[in-house]
Motif scaffolding. Structure first.
Motif, PDB file in Angstrom:
ATOM      1  N   SER A  85     -21.882   2.080 -20.222  1.00 44.19           N
ATOM      2  CA  SER A  85     -22.786   1.832 -19.150  1.00 44.19           C
ATOM      3  C   SER A  85     -21.941   1.275 -17.679  1.00 44.19           C
ATOM      4  CB  SER A  85     -23.505   0.341 -19.641  1.00 44.19           C
ATOM      5  OG  SER A  85     -22.740  -0.472 -19.741  1.00 44.19           O
ATOM      6  N   ARG A  86     -22.890   1.299 -16.823  1.00 39.69           N
ATOM      7  CA  ARG A  86     -22.301   0.825 -15.392  1.00 39.69           C
ATOM      8  C   ARG A  86     -23.528   0.115 -14.866  1.00 39.69           C
ATOM      9  NH1 ARG A  86     -24.870   5.196 -16.688  1.00 39.69           N
ATOM     10  NH2 ARG A  86     -25.819   6.430 -15.243  1.00 39.69           N
ATOM     11  N   THR A  87     -22.880  -0.842 -14.024  1.00 45.46           N
ATOM     12  CA  THR A  87     -23.904  -1.969 -13.397  1.00 45.46           C
ATOM     13  C   THR A  87     -23.343  -2.076 -11.917  1.00 45.46           C
ATOM     14  OG1 THR A  87     -24.346  -2.865 -15.302  1.00 45.46           O
ATOM     15  CG2 THR A  87     -24.714  -4.174 -13.452  1.00 45.46           C
ATOM     16  N   SER A 144     -27.300  -3.582  -6.131  1.00 43.47           N
ATOM     17  CA  SER A 144     -28.225  -2.129  -6.365  1.00 43.47           C
ATOM     18  C   SER A 144     -28.855  -1.991  -4.862  1.00 43.47           C
ATOM     19  CB  SER A 144     -29.117  -2.206  -7.311  1.00 43.47           C
ATOM     20  OG  SER A 144     -28.526  -2.412  -8.524  1.00 43.47           O
TER      21      SER A 144
END
Length: 178
Positions: free
Chosen positions: A118-120, A124
């Motif tokens: 996963s990536r965050t 955003s």
């Protein structure tokens, strides 16, 4: 955590009566900087020209693609952080400095990803941009058993004080990964 050679960023301020667009192409070039902490690496653009604006304005520009490659074995996590110096012109005295509190970072979303995990993004959306007066998280990721590659294209947003004199301001933005 290892720190890579920095990303040099230039900003040109035009006089209130001058033509800001005439300054936009001065010194534009891109180079590549790679931090190798094999098997974890971060790759960033080396030099970015922000463009030109007038005192009292806000200016933003893409810093180019940032990529973290993680080929370590096993399930792993990493965190990329970013920081910036003040931007200065002349000798940097008084109003010849744009404080890093006026410099904001917006990681934006993932632009490329391969492998498992996963990536965050750190920020955003543009509304989530953060000041670089302190070190900030640019991106986080976890990987499964396969090697991964994660890329994003951050934006730097600079608010120019109304008292800033005309000049070419330079500063440093540093990305690190651990």
């Amino acid at each position: 955590m290892r720190t890579i050679p920095s990303l040099a960023v230039s900003l040109v301020l035009a006089t209130a009566l001058g033509d800001a667009t005439a300054w936009a192409a001065a010194g534009a070039r891109q180079t590549l900087v790679v931090q190798r902490v094999f098997p974890l690496e971060i790759i960033v653009a080396g030099t970015v020209l922000m463009g030109a604006t007038r005192a009292g304005n806000m200016i933003s520009a893409s810093l180019g693609q940032v990529t973290v490659n993680d080929t370590r074995t096993g399930n792993r996590n990493w965190r990329a952080v970013v920081s910036a110096t003040n931007f200065v012109t002349g000798n940097g005295a008084g109003s010849q400095t744009v404080s890093n509190a006026n410099i904001a970072y917006w990681s934006g979303p993932t632009t490329a990803f391969s492998g498992s995990g996963s990536r965050t993004p750190g920020q955003s959306t543009f509304a989530q941009r953060v000041p670089l007066s302190a070190q900030q998280t640019a991106f986080r990721a976890s990987k499964g058993l396969q090697p991964t590659s994660t890329s994003w294209t951050p934006t730097l947003v600079i608010t120019i004080p109304a008292s800033a004199p005309m000049g070419t301001y330079t500063g440093t933005v540093v990305h690190s990964v651990a």
